[in-house]
Design a protein around this motif. Structure first.
Motif, mmCIF file in Angstrom:
data_model
loop_
_atom_site.group_PDB
_atom_site.id
_atom_site.type_symbol
_atom_site.label_atom_id
_atom_site.label_comp_id
_atom_site.label_asym_id
_atom_site.label_seq_id
_atom_site.Cartn_x
_atom_site.Cartn_y
_atom_site.Cartn_z
ATOM 1 N N TYR A 144 17.729 -16.989 -11.159
ATOM 2 C CA TYR A 144 16.953 -16.392 -9.893
ATOM 3 C C TYR A 144 18.077 -15.399 -9.414
ATOM 4 C CZ TYR A 144 13.374 -20.020 -10.239
ATOM 5 O OH TYR A 144 12.470 -20.871 -10.656
ATOM 6 N N MET A 145 17.484 -14.383 -8.989
ATOM 7 C CA MET A 145 18.158 -13.286 -8.220
ATOM 8 C C MET A 145 17.657 -13.305 -6.632
ATOM 9 S SD MET A 145 20.101 -11.404 -10.448
ATOM 10 C CE MET A 145 20.218 -12.862 -11.417
ATOM 11 N N GLY A 146 18.617 -13.654 -5.719
ATOM 12 C CA GLY A 146 17.947 -13.791 -4.187
ATOM 13 C C GLY A 146 17.613 -15.263 -3.912
ATOM 14 N N ASN A 147 17.529 -15.500 -2.885
ATOM 15 C CA ASN A 147 17.138 -16.882 -2.366
ATOM 16 C C ASN A 147 15.995 -16.803 -1.423
ATOM 17 O OD1 ASN A 147 18.596 -15.897 -0.198
ATOM 18 N ND2 ASN A 147 20.227 -17.640 -0.194
ATOM 19 N N GLY A 148 15.118 -16.007 -1.257
ATOM 20 C CA GLY A 148 14.171 -15.830 -0.386
ATOM 21 C C GLY A 148 13.016 -16.230 -0.944
ATOM 22 N N ARG A 149 11.644 -15.568 -0.523
ATOM 23 C CA ARG A 149 10.417 -16.178 -0.997
ATOM 24 C C ARG A 149 10.101 -15.724 -2.416
ATOM 25 N NH1 ARG A 149 6.751 -12.738 1.026
ATOM 26 N NH2 ARG A 149 8.015 -11.096 1.648
ATOM 27 N N ARG A 150 9.342 -16.952 -3.117
ATOM 28 C CA ARG A 150 8.837 -16.441 -4.273
ATOM 29 C C ARG A 150 7.218 -16.017 -4.146
ATOM 30 N NH1 ARG A 150 10.828 -16.130 -9.294
ATOM 31 N NH2 ARG A 150 9.737 -17.566 -10.304
ATOM 32 N N ASP A 151 6.532 -16.442 -3.299
ATOM 33 C CA ASP A 151 5.310 -16.143 -3.255
ATOM 34 C C ASP A 151 5.040 -14.817 -2.542
ATOM 35 O OD1 ASP A 151 4.588 -18.686 -3.971
ATOM 36 O OD2 ASP A 151 4.352 -19.545 -1.925
ATOM 37 N N LEU A 152 4.991 -13.735 -3.655
ATOM 38 C CA LEU A 152 4.778 -12.381 -3.228
ATOM 39 C C LEU A 152 3.370 -11.733 -3.325
ATOM 40 C CD1 LEU A 152 8.303 -10.955 -4.647
ATOM 41 C CD2 LEU A 152 7.894 -12.343 -2.201
ATOM 42 N N ALA A 153 3.052 -10.585 -2.867
ATOM 43 C CA ALA A 153 1.816 -10.123 -2.838
ATOM 44 C C ALA A 153 1.909 -8.440 -2.801
ATOM 45 C CB ALA A 153 0.878 -10.684 -1.611
ATOM 46 N N ALA A 154 0.747 -8.288 -2.682
ATOM 47 C CA ALA A 154 0.686 -6.532 -2.781
ATOM 48 C C ALA A 154 1.510 -5.941 -1.979
ATOM 49 C CB ALA A 154 -0.861 -6.245 -2.787
ATOM 50 N N GLU A 155 1.489 -6.419 -0.534
ATOM 51 C CA GLU A 155 2.390 -5.763 0.609
ATOM 52 C C GLU A 155 3.602 -5.814 0.329
ATOM 53 O OE1 GLU A 155 0.674 -9.840 2.231
ATOM 54 O OE2 GLU A 155 0.038 -8.268 0.822
ATOM 55 N N ASP A 156 4.337 -6.775 -0.542
ATOM 56 C CA ASP A 156 5.587 -7.032 -0.803
ATOM 57 C C ASP A 156 5.918 -5.723 -1.974
ATOM 58 O OD1 ASP A 156 6.333 -9.350 0.722
ATOM 59 O OD2 ASP A 156 5.003 -10.291 -0.606
ATOM 60 N N ILE A 157 4.997 -5.689 -2.888
ATOM 61 C CA ILE A 157 5.119 -4.375 -3.782
ATOM 62 C C ILE A 157 5.328 -3.156 -3.092
ATOM 63 C CG2 ILE A 157 4.198 -3.047 -5.688
ATOM 64 C CD1 ILE A 157 2.728 -5.839 -6.663
ATOM 65 N N GLU A 158 4.740 -2.929 -1.981
ATOM 66 C CA GLU A 158 4.745 -1.840 -1.176
ATOM 67 C C GLU A 158 5.923 -1.757 -0.452
ATOM 68 O OE1 GLU A 158 1.191 -2.276 0.969
ATOM 69 O OE2 GLU A 158 -0.227 -1.743 -0.622
ATOM 70 N N ALA A 159 6.446 -2.779 -0.027
ATOM 71 C CA ALA A 159 7.798 -2.813 0.735
ATOM 72 C C ALA A 159 8.808 -2.615 -0.284
ATOM 73 C CB ALA A 159 8.041 -4.265 1.240
ATOM 74 N N ALA A 160 8.817 -2.876 -1.593
ATOM 75 C CA ALA A 160 9.971 -2.690 -2.552
ATOM 76 C C ALA A 160 9.969 -1.233 -2.926
ATOM 77 C CB ALA A 160 9.654 -3.554 -3.930
ATOM 78 N N LEU A 161 8.536 -0.409 -2.941
ATOM 79 C CA LEU A 161 8.388 1.022 -3.143
ATOM 80 C C LEU A 161 9.104 1.776 -1.979
ATOM 81 C CD1 LEU A 161 4.652 0.988 -4.648
ATOM 82 C CD2 LEU A 161 6.632 1.509 -5.929
ATOM 83 N N ARG A 162 8.583 1.342 -0.876
ATOM 84 C CA ARG A 162 9.360 2.071 0.287
ATOM 85 C C ARG A 162 10.857 2.008 0.157
ATOM 86 N NH1 ARG A 162 4.962 -0.462 3.121
ATOM 87 N NH2 ARG A 162 6.433 -2.073 3.771
ATOM 88 N N LEU A 163 11.525 0.761 -0.199
ATOM 89 C CA LEU A 163 12.902 0.733 -0.485
ATOM 90 C C LEU A 163 13.313 1.751 -1.504
ATOM 91 C CD1 LEU A 163 15.335 -0.670 0.714
ATOM 92 C CD2 LEU A 163 15.082 -2.331 -1.417
ATOM 93 N N ALA A 164 12.703 1.715 -2.475
ATOM 94 C CA ALA A 164 13.009 2.644 -3.731
ATOM 95 C C ALA A 164 13.088 4.150 -3.306
ATOM 96 C CB ALA A 164 12.279 2.348 -4.989
#
Length: 324
Positions: free
Chosen positions: A284-304
């Protein structure tokens, strides 16, 4: 070109790629530089990777085949760069050529398509969308697994498809970028631990690990820096996850970007997954949430996007410094 000019051409290449990507009509007519390289690799694989030979001979054949590909690709890129130096506004020509070997627009679009499919088409559509960018079996993924897979692909390919090409162009110009893409393509095609390719693709896999080493670390640091600007992200979380988890990944490079993104956004990425019918027990990488959704993909895209913006700002800063 001078060092400052090289960096400015690189910024122009990134701008071209972000604005236009690689137009589909061009691909349909002539293919893509990576597909041309892939065709050469496939031909050498068919011709020289003989199952009747010993592993030692197949390993030597793989080394020589890879060397032929790299020399050929590097020589063509060098000649194109020399040609561009002889024509007016040759830097624009080089920037356009370089833009074809950078993949920020394509990566963003493919990952964003997964988020859109989750919102609009449900699990079935999302599995189709994520299946275009990951090697694992999408039928084994639920909605959360689809979201994690998309984010993991974004993190890893931000290094392989964006930062590494930029890094090698910055130091060695168009030949450096082209040779890097040839190595990366060879690894994706023959660098697998299968009966057919474990020996023949040994050199491709090892060399790909080596040339991706600097960019993978830089990508992780870029995600940490980008977290300063992305809403709800944590720079400290990114650095902590990298220091704790990056070395646990089975890839010597992929763990840096994945752990940084996971830590920055409070996610838990990677972990066990299924390729075909084979379950792989990844760390595993990180120790946060595993239950991710579309809005989490969008957050990752913003970070990128913030990370890529910082990269461009850094290139411009050094171009100004080098110009004096």
């Amino acid at each position: 070109m001078s060092e400052a000019a090289t960096l400015l051409v690189l910024v122009a290449a990134l701008a071209f790629e972000a604005a236009f990507g690689y137009p589909a009509w061009i691909y349909q007519r002539i293919g893509h530089p990576v597909s041309w390289i892939g065709s050469l690799i496939a031909a050498l694989d068919r011709r020289f990777n003989r199952e009747s030979e010993s592993d030692d001979k197949r390993r030597v054949a793989g080394i020589l085949s890879l060397a032929f590909v790299l020399v050929t690709v590097g020589a063509i890129a060098w000649m194109l760069e020399r040609l561009a130096a002889q024509i007016p506004n040759g830097g624009i020509f080089i920037a356009i050529l370089a833009s074809t070997l950078i993949a920020s627009r394509s990566l963003y679009d493919h990952v964003a398509a997964v988020a859109r499919a989750l919102d609009e088409d449900g699990l079935a559509g999302a599995r189709v969308a994520v299946g275009r960018i990951v090697g694992r079996n999408p039928l084994t993924l639920d909605e959360h697994g689809v979201a994690r897979a998309a984010i993991e692909s974004l993190a890893e390919n931000a290094s392989d498809g964006v930062v590494a090409p930029v890094f090698w162009f910055a130091f060695f110009g168009l030949p450096g970028l082209a040779v890097y893409k040839a190595i990366n393509t060879a690894d994706s095609m023959i660098g697998h631990r299968t009966k057919r390719h474990e020996a023949f693709g040994w050199a491709a896999a090892r060399l790909d690990d080596l040339v991706n080493l600097p960019a993978s670390r830089l990508t992780g640091l870029m995600f940490a820096a980008a977290a300063l600007f992305a809403r709800g992200a944590s720079p400290a979380g990114a650095l902590e996850a990298m220091s704790r988890d990056a070395s646990k990944h089975r890839s010597p490079n992929a763990g840096w970007a994945e752990s940084a993104m996971a830590g920055a956004l409070g996610f838990k990425l990677n972990g066990p997954k299924v390729y075909g019918n084979v379950r792989v027990e990844d760390a595993y990488m990180g120790n946060g949430r595993r239950d991710l959704a579309a809005e989490d993909i969008e957050a990752a895209l913003r970070l990128a996007v913030f990370a890529w913006g910082l990269m461009i700002a850094t290139l411009l800063f050094f171009a100004v410094i080098l110009r004096g």
